[in-house]
Motif scaffolding. Structure first.
Motif, PDB file in Angstrom:
ATOM      1  N   ASP A 106     -13.398 -20.031  26.268  1.00  0.00           N
ATOM      2  CA  ASP A 106     -14.565 -21.054  26.066  1.00  0.00           C
ATOM      3  C   ASP A 106     -13.695 -22.437  25.668  1.00  0.00           C
ATOM      4  OD1 ASP A 106     -16.336 -19.281  26.886  1.00  0.00           O
ATOM      5  OD2 ASP A 106     -16.772 -18.749  24.760  1.00  0.00           O
ATOM      6  N   ASN A 107     -14.236 -23.331  26.323  1.00  0.00           N
ATOM      7  CA  ASN A 107     -14.172 -24.600  25.615  1.00  0.00           C
ATOM      8  C   ASN A 107     -15.070 -25.614  25.987  1.00  0.00           C
ATOM      9  OD1 ASN A 107     -13.465 -26.297  28.102  1.00  0.00           O
ATOM     10  ND2 ASN A 107     -11.487 -25.360  28.157  1.00  0.00           N
ATOM     11  N   LEU A 108     -15.261 -26.738  25.433  1.00  0.00           N
ATOM     12  CA  LEU A 108     -16.337 -27.719  25.370  1.00  0.00           C
ATOM     13  C   LEU A 108     -16.616 -28.218  26.841  1.00  0.00           C
ATOM     14  CD1 LEU A 108     -17.545 -30.001  22.720  1.00  0.00           C
ATOM     15  CD2 LEU A 108     -17.540 -30.695  24.962  1.00  0.00           C
ATOM     16  N   ASP A 109     -15.268 -28.719  27.507  1.00  0.00           N
ATOM     17  CA  ASP A 109     -15.512 -29.101  28.682  1.00  0.00           C
ATOM     18  C   ASP A 109     -16.195 -28.099  29.653  1.00  0.00           C
ATOM     19  OD1 ASP A 109     -14.677 -32.025  28.434  1.00  0.00           O
ATOM     20  OD2 ASP A 109     -12.990 -31.214  27.940  1.00  0.00           O
ATOM     21  N   ARG A 110     -15.466 -26.939  29.785  1.00  0.00           N
ATOM     22  CA  ARG A 110     -15.915 -25.717  30.706  1.00  0.00           C
ATOM     23  C   ARG A 110     -17.260 -25.666  30.352  1.00  0.00           C
ATOM     24  NH1 ARG A 110     -11.932 -22.251  29.304  1.00  0.00           N
ATOM     25  NH2 ARG A 110     -10.508 -23.545  30.548  1.00  0.00           N
ATOM     26  N   SER A 111     -17.744 -25.645  29.157  1.00  0.00           N
ATOM     27  CA  SER A 111     -19.118 -25.413  28.801  1.00  0.00           C
ATOM     28  C   SER A 111     -20.235 -26.097  29.297  1.00  0.00           C
ATOM     29  CB  SER A 111     -19.389 -24.899  27.463  1.00  0.00           C
ATOM     30  OG  SER A 111     -20.507 -24.210  27.068  1.00  0.00           O
ATOM     31  N   LEU A 112     -19.827 -27.465  29.109  1.00  0.00           N
ATOM     32  CA  LEU A 112     -20.639 -28.597  29.917  1.00  0.00           C
ATOM     33  C   LEU A 112     -20.538 -28.495  31.263  1.00  0.00           C
ATOM     34  CD1 LEU A 112     -19.391 -31.792  27.408  1.00  0.00           C
ATOM     35  CD2 LEU A 112     -21.713 -30.456  27.501  1.00  0.00           C
ATOM     36  N   GLN A 115     -20.381 -23.800  24.301  1.00  0.00           N
ATOM     37  CA  GLN A 115     -19.234 -22.946  23.601  1.00  0.00           C
ATOM     38  C   GLN A 115     -17.909 -24.036  23.605  1.00  0.00           C
ATOM     39  OE1 GLN A 115     -20.051 -20.273  22.366  1.00  0.00           O
ATOM     40  NE2 GLN A 115     -22.037 -19.734  23.766  1.00  0.00           N
ATOM     41  N   ALA A 116     -17.697 -24.150  22.240  1.00  0.00           N
ATOM     42  CA  ALA A 116     -16.470 -25.280  21.980  1.00  0.00           C
ATOM     43  C   ALA A 116     -15.280 -24.419  21.614  1.00  0.00           C
ATOM     44  CB  ALA A 116     -17.097 -26.208  20.932  1.00  0.00           C
ATOM     45  N   GLY A 117     -15.410 -23.060  21.942  1.00  0.00           N
ATOM     46  CA  GLY A 117     -14.229 -22.402  21.472  1.00  0.00           C
ATOM     47  C   GLY A 117     -14.493 -21.231  20.358  1.00  0.00           C
ATOM     48  N   ASN A 118     -13.525 -20.076  20.502  1.00  0.00           N
ATOM     49  CA  ASN A 118     -13.579 -19.169  19.288  1.00  0.00           C
ATOM     50  C   ASN A 118     -12.385 -19.148  18.426  1.00  0.00           C
ATOM     51  OD1 ASN A 118     -16.264 -18.085  20.409  1.00  0.00           O
ATOM     52  ND2 ASN A 118     -15.053 -17.463  22.042  1.00  0.00           N
ATOM     53  N   SER A 156     -23.687 -28.484  34.373  1.00  0.00           N
ATOM     54  CA  SER A 156     -23.663 -29.746  35.311  1.00  0.00           C
ATOM     55  C   SER A 156     -23.441 -31.009  34.433  1.00  0.00           C
ATOM     56  CB  SER A 156     -25.030 -29.671  36.247  1.00  0.00           C
ATOM     57  OG  SER A 156     -24.681 -28.347  37.128  1.00  0.00           O
ATOM     58  N   PHE A 157     -23.109 -31.049  33.303  1.00  0.00           N
ATOM     59  CA  PHE A 157     -22.803 -32.074  32.571  1.00  0.00           C
ATOM     60  C   PHE A 157     -21.327 -32.286  32.121  1.00  0.00           C
ATOM     61  CE2 PHE A 157     -27.169 -30.460  30.831  1.00  0.00           C
ATOM     62  CZ  PHE A 157     -27.651 -31.673  31.278  1.00  0.00           C
ATOM     63  N   HIS A 158     -21.009 -33.515  31.849  1.00  0.00           N
ATOM     64  CA  HIS A 158     -19.818 -34.002  31.576  1.00  0.00           C
ATOM     65  C   HIS A 158     -19.783 -34.714  30.204  1.00  0.00           C
ATOM     66  CE1 HIS A 158     -16.156 -36.939  31.527  1.00  0.00           C
ATOM     67  NE2 HIS A 158     -15.762 -35.920  32.283  1.00  0.00           N
ATOM     68  N   ARG A 159     -18.744 -34.920  29.470  1.00  0.00           N
ATOM     69  CA  ARG A 159     -18.819 -35.605  28.105  1.00  0.00           C
ATOM     70  C   ARG A 159     -19.149 -37.023  28.172  1.00  0.00           C
ATOM     71  NH1 ARG A 159     -14.068 -34.546  24.589  1.00  0.00           N
ATOM     72  NH2 ARG A 159     -13.924 -32.554  25.498  1.00  0.00           N
ATOM     73  N   ASP A 160     -18.897 -37.764  29.233  1.00  0.00           N
ATOM     74  CA  ASP A 160     -19.434 -38.976  29.327  1.00  0.00           C
ATOM     75  C   ASP A 160     -20.977 -39.304  29.441  1.00  0.00           C
ATOM     76  OD1 ASP A 160     -16.934 -39.627  29.165  1.00  0.00           O
ATOM     77  OD2 ASP A 160     -16.334 -40.190  31.239  1.00  0.00           O
ATOM     78  N   ASP A 161     -21.698 -38.017  29.753  1.00  0.00           N
ATOM     79  CA  ASP A 161     -22.980 -38.257  29.959  1.00  0.00           C
ATOM     80  C   ASP A 161     -23.556 -38.015  28.554  1.00  0.00           C
ATOM     81  OD1 ASP A 161     -22.701 -37.926  32.732  1.00  0.00           O
ATOM     82  OD2 ASP A 161     -22.812 -35.894  32.344  1.00  0.00           O
TER      83      ASP A 161
END
Length: 286
Positions: A79-85, A7-10, A89-94
């Motif tokens: 919702d935002n992308l970092d929180r959803s990742l 979820q990248a946001g609404n 158990s993921f990070h944007r650097d993955d």
């Protein structure tokens, strides 16, 4: 292979713009508007974990635009992308690959962010290649006047400047089989030139990431075409073609912009293709 809804946001968009020439008494049955005629919209991305690759499809609008810009879109929810990742158990650097269905700001904005002191831009996914296609890239970097407000240069040009840009092959017809990302791609030209709809094989099913070919479940009727589409008659033909294929083969349609329906299936009826079942991602992706 594992799939995760990200979820990248609404936000909200004008209901009239989202349904074009369709009268409000019809479209508000499925997509009710608030007092400002705005309807709920999601930026629901899809993360594909496949071997050593972690592929993110679309990125939402990001957070680098001005308060005035975001004021037009009535962001809501938490919702935002970092929180959803992080939830998965993921990070944007993955992320190894970011696949752009197309480069309108609400799909591509999250790929580029401010640098630390806000003097320039940097990749939001520093270890990822970013995928578009040559025809759409040209369309977006030399935009027509109708779409110029949707193709923001700060979302697009730094991708190439940072050396992240990669192009998929182009199909001979509508579908590119076994693309460089490992899935088939349906190409659609009605909304914008060479929009790409990924078709992912998952547990003997096809998951179609619908992007703006079918923004919400409320857009299933063929004439329900967004006012944003550059070639609305072509959009209608492409949607009819795709929905018939989806009904024939029981595709699961992953809805990027429907804030309340995550995945649907469709079926044939004597009045054309219509809604069959609404699914939650948590019931299908495990």
């Amino acid at each position: 292979m594992n799939l995760y809804a990200i979820q990248a946001g609404n936000f909200k968009l004008d209901g009239g713009a989202m349904f074009g020439v369709v009268p409000k008494p019809l479209w508000q049955k499925t997509n009710p508007a608030d007092a400002n005629n705005m309807i709920d919209i999601a930026a629901r991305c899809l993360l594909i974990e496949d071997g050593d690759r972690l592929i993110l499809i679309d990125t939402g609008m990001g957070n680098k635009q001005s308060d005035k810009f975001f004021g037009y879109y009535y962001q809501w929810g938490h919702d935002n992308l970092d929180r959803s990742l992080k939830k998965h158990s993921f990070h944007r650097d993955d992320i190894t690959d970011v696949f752009m269905t197309h480069l309108h700001f609400d799909h591509s904005g999250g790929a580029i962010q401010w640098n630390k002191d806000k003097t320039g831009y940097e990749p939001a996914f520093k270890n990822a290649q970013v995928w578009s296609n040559k025809d759409h890239w040209l369309w977006a970097t030399q935009p027509n006047r109708r779409e110029s407000a949707s193709f923001l240069k700060e979302n697009i040009l730094p991708i190439e400047e940072n050396g992240q840009l990669k192009f998929t092959s182009l199909p001979n017809d509508k579908i590119l089989k076994n693309s460089e990302l490992g899935f088939d791609i349906f190409f659609a030209d009605g909304h914008t030139d060479k929009q790409m709809i990924p078709l992912i094989q998952y547990k003997n099913n096809t998951i179609a990431f619908m992007a703006d070919l079918l923004p919400t479940a409320g857009h299933l009727p063929l004439p329900y075409i967004m006012g944003y589409d550059t070639r609305p008659l072509l959009s209608m033909d492409e949607k009819e073609l795709f929905l018939n294929i989806a009904a024939d083969h029981n595709y699961y349609l992953f809805l990027e912009h429907d804030a309340h329906n995550e995945i649907i299936t469709v079926k044939h009826s004597d009045r054309g293709v219509k809604l069959d079942t609404v699914w939650r991602t948590q019931d299908l992706f495990h």
